[in-house]
Write a protein that holds these residues in place. Structure first.
Motif, PDB file in Angstrom:
ATOM      1  N   GLY A   3      35.756  29.959  68.248  1.00 53.87           N
ATOM      2  CA  GLY A   3      35.626  28.479  68.567  1.00 53.87           C
ATOM      3  C   GLY A   3      34.508  27.643  68.037  1.00 53.87           C
ATOM      4  N   SER A   4      34.290  26.506  68.298  1.00 51.62           N
ATOM      5  CA  SER A   4      33.484  25.621  67.466  1.00 51.62           C
ATOM      6  C   SER A   4      32.179  26.098  67.440  1.00 51.62           C
ATOM      7  N   GLU A   5      31.535  26.710  68.543  1.00 49.74           N
ATOM      8  CA  GLU A   5      30.083  27.096  68.368  1.00 49.74           C
ATOM      9  C   GLU A   5      29.821  28.270  67.563  1.00 49.74           C
ATOM     10  N   GLY A   6      30.787  29.127  67.575  1.00 48.14           N
ATOM     11  CA  GLY A   6      30.752  30.251  66.607  1.00 48.14           C
ATOM     12  C   GLY A   6      30.980  29.987  64.945  1.00 48.14           C
ATOM     13  N   VAL A   7      31.902  28.935  64.876  1.00 44.49           N
ATOM     14  CA  VAL A   7      31.788  28.136  63.632  1.00 44.49           C
ATOM     15  C   VAL A   7      30.446  27.681  63.052  1.00 44.49           C
ATOM     16  N   GLU A   8      29.774  27.181  63.830  1.00 41.01           N
ATOM     17  CA  GLU A   8      28.283  26.798  63.674  1.00 41.01           C
ATOM     18  C   GLU A   8      27.338  27.849  63.372  1.00 41.01           C
ATOM     19  N   ALA A  36      35.348  21.168  62.147  1.00 41.75           N
ATOM     20  CA  ALA A  36      35.696  20.531  60.749  1.00 41.75           C
ATOM     21  C   ALA A  36      34.150  20.141  60.119  1.00 41.75           C
ATOM     22  N   ALA A  37      33.315  19.433  60.830  1.00 45.06           N
ATOM     23  CA  ALA A  37      31.921  19.003  60.163  1.00 45.06           C
ATOM     24  C   ALA A  37      31.138  20.072  59.856  1.00 45.06           C
ATOM     25  N   PRO A  38      30.959  21.372  60.372  1.00 46.44           N
ATOM     26  CA  PRO A  38      30.275  22.265  59.975  1.00 46.44           C
ATOM     27  C   PRO A  38      30.782  22.987  59.169  1.00 46.44           C
ATOM     28  N   LEU A  39      32.321  23.250  58.848  1.00 45.24           N
ATOM     29  CA  LEU A  39      32.887  23.909  57.964  1.00 45.24           C
ATOM     30  C   LEU A  39      32.720  23.183  56.637  1.00 45.24           C
ATOM     31  N   SER A  40      32.834  21.944  56.740  1.00 45.06           N
ATOM     32  CA  SER A  40      32.730  21.125  55.488  1.00 45.06           C
ATOM     33  C   SER A  40      31.314  20.999  54.718  1.00 45.06           C
ATOM     34  N   GLN A  41      30.473  21.473  55.441  1.00 45.36           N
ATOM     35  CA  GLN A  41      28.908  21.743  54.967  1.00 45.36           C
ATOM     36  C   GLN A  41      29.077  22.912  53.748  1.00 45.36           C
ATOM     37  N   LEU A  42      30.018  24.022  54.118  1.00 41.70           N
ATOM     38  CA  LEU A  42      29.994  24.976  53.011  1.00 41.70           C
ATOM     39  C   LEU A  42      30.685  24.318  51.845  1.00 41.70           C
ATOM     40  N   MET A  43      31.315  23.281  51.725  1.00 44.58           N
ATOM     41  CA  MET A  43      31.904  22.654  50.523  1.00 44.58           C
ATOM     42  C   MET A  43      31.071  21.462  49.967  1.00 44.58           C
ATOM     43  N   PRO A  48      24.857  26.833  48.601  1.00 44.06           N
ATOM     44  CA  PRO A  48      24.795  28.057  47.785  1.00 44.06           C
ATOM     45  C   PRO A  48      26.098  28.795  47.880  1.00 44.06           C
ATOM     46  N   MET A  49      26.572  28.667  49.023  1.00 41.82           N
ATOM     47  CA  MET A  49      28.066  29.354  48.894  1.00 41.82           C
ATOM     48  C   MET A  49      29.362  28.476  48.910  1.00 41.82           C
ATOM     49  N   MET A  50      30.107  29.111  47.822  1.00 44.14           N
ATOM     50  CA  MET A  50      31.280  28.329  47.431  1.00 44.14           C
ATOM     51  C   MET A  50      32.580  29.240  47.976  1.00 44.14           C
ATOM     52  N   ILE A  51      33.162  28.305  48.975  1.00 43.48           N
ATOM     53  CA  ILE A  51      34.406  28.892  49.556  1.00 43.48           C
ATOM     54  C   ILE A  51      35.826  28.652  48.272  1.00 43.48           C
ATOM     55  N   ARG A  67      40.731  14.950  58.654  1.00 39.13           N
ATOM     56  CA  ARG A  67      40.248  13.550  58.160  1.00 39.13           C
ATOM     57  C   ARG A  67      38.563  14.145  57.856  1.00 39.13           C
ATOM     58  N   VAL A  68      37.979  14.782  58.627  1.00 41.85           N
ATOM     59  CA  VAL A  68      36.693  14.945  58.281  1.00 41.85           C
ATOM     60  C   VAL A  68      36.429  16.078  57.012  1.00 41.85           C
ATOM     61  N   LEU A  69      37.626  16.847  57.000  1.00 41.50           N
ATOM     62  CA  LEU A  69      37.619  17.831  55.905  1.00 41.50           C
ATOM     63  C   LEU A  69      37.693  17.045  54.593  1.00 41.50           C
ATOM     64  N   CYS A  70      38.728  16.158  54.647  1.00 41.88           N
ATOM     65  CA  CYS A  70      38.865  15.539  53.345  1.00 41.88           C
ATOM     66  C   CYS A  70      37.945  14.356  53.036  1.00 41.88           C
TER      67      CYS A  70
END
Length: 309
Positions: A3-8, A36-43, A48-51, A67-70
């Motif tokens: 879920g979303s909380e787990g992704v954060e 999508a917003a927290p995932l986009s932080q990794l990009m 320091p982490m590169m997906i 849209r958020v990812l893009c």
């Protein structure tokens, strides 16, 4: 699913892992657009982490999540050159709006900015993107452009001036566009044959999957007509599962063999035609095509898609 909380929580943990390249698989988790917003932080450039590979199949992202990812891809692309090379967003309820957001991030003609600049492989299968969404994707990828220049001679007489074309020359140049994307999976996207043929000219593409798009006989006829002259540089083309009749498949095979650009380049290695009608005529056409392209493997193992109306 996490879920979303787990992704954060996951993103927080991963951002403490310095200097690693990650293959992140979150398939089949109900993440929705909020993730999508927290995932986009990794990009982001300061991460320091590169997906390297991002697997988000069956995650309910929808148009807003795309849209958020893009948007993040466009922002971060100017700040670092390493990033996602493989993106799977298949079966996410992405429609025309989401596809257009993705297309704009792949290449924005107004600004000349390219996002996802490391992206080589993109899976969009199982999303109802539709004709206009796929046309937007095709428009953002680089294609050859032919400019025709005409030289004229003018002869004056007492009563009229006659202009006669004396020389016509063609010079090929390249349109601006994304040059990174090499593999595009548009299986089951309702892309329409009119949009599909535009992708045949995209220079960077090496592998194109158009499986199960209900082209039928009429749609495959259109593709056969266009592929006969298209400057197609594909190495793999999948048109399986589209329920075209045997005579149309013969026409498609003959059209590829008649395309001097494709024959001379000899890049096509795999052609998937299973899930369309076959016959002795199809088998003969395959043999004739393989005489021109000896390294070509013609696969026939795809299941049938639903019949088009």
């Amino acid at each position: 699913g996490i879920g979303s909380e787990g992704v954060e929580h996951l993103v927080t943990l991963l951002r403490t892992s310095n200097g690693r390249r990650l293959d992140l698989n979150l398939n089949n988790n109900p993440l929705t657009a909020a993730s999508a917003a927290p995932l986009s932080q990794l990009m982001c450039a300061d991460s320091p982490m590169m997906i390297q590979s991002l697997h988000l199949s069956h995650c309910q992202l929808g148009n807003e999540g795309m849209r958020v990812l893009c948007n993040n891809a466009v922002v971060s692309s100017s700040l670092h050159s390493n990033g996602v090379e493989f993106l799977d967003v298949s079966h996410n309820g992405i429609e025309e709006a989401g596809a257009k957001a993705l297309a704009a991030s792949l290449y924005d003609r107004d600004s000349g900015k390219t996002g996802w600049e490391s992206l080589r492989m993109l899976k969009l299968s199982g999303n109802n993107i539709g004709v206009n969404g796929v046309k937007a994707l095709a428009a953002c990828l680089q294609k050859p452009s032919t400019t025709t220049t005409t030289t004229t001679a003018t002869t004056a007489t007492d009563t009229a001036t006659t202009t006669t074309a004396t020389d016509v020359s063609e010079s090929s140049s390249m349109w601006e566009g994304n040059t990174c994307l090499e593999v595009l999976d548009l299986s089951q996207t309702n892309c329409g044959e009119g949009a599909a043929v535009l992708l045949l000219e995209c220079c960077s593409l090496k592998k194109l999957r158009l499986f199960n798009n209900s082209f039928g006989t009429n749609g495959m006829t259109h593709i056969a007509t266009e592929i006969k002259t298209a400057p197609c540089s594909l190495e793999e083309l999948d048109v399986g599962g589209n329920n075209a009749d045997a005579s149309t498949m013969v026409n498609l095979l003959d059209a590829i063999g008649s395309n001097q650009f494709m024959v001379d380049a000899a890049k096509l290695r795999v052609l998937e035609i299973g899930g369309n009608d076959s016959s002795e005529g199809v088998e003969h056409a395959i043999k004739m095509l393989q005489q021109k392209l000896p390294r070509l493997d013609v696969a026939r193992d795809k299941p049938r898609g639903p019949r088009s109306n």
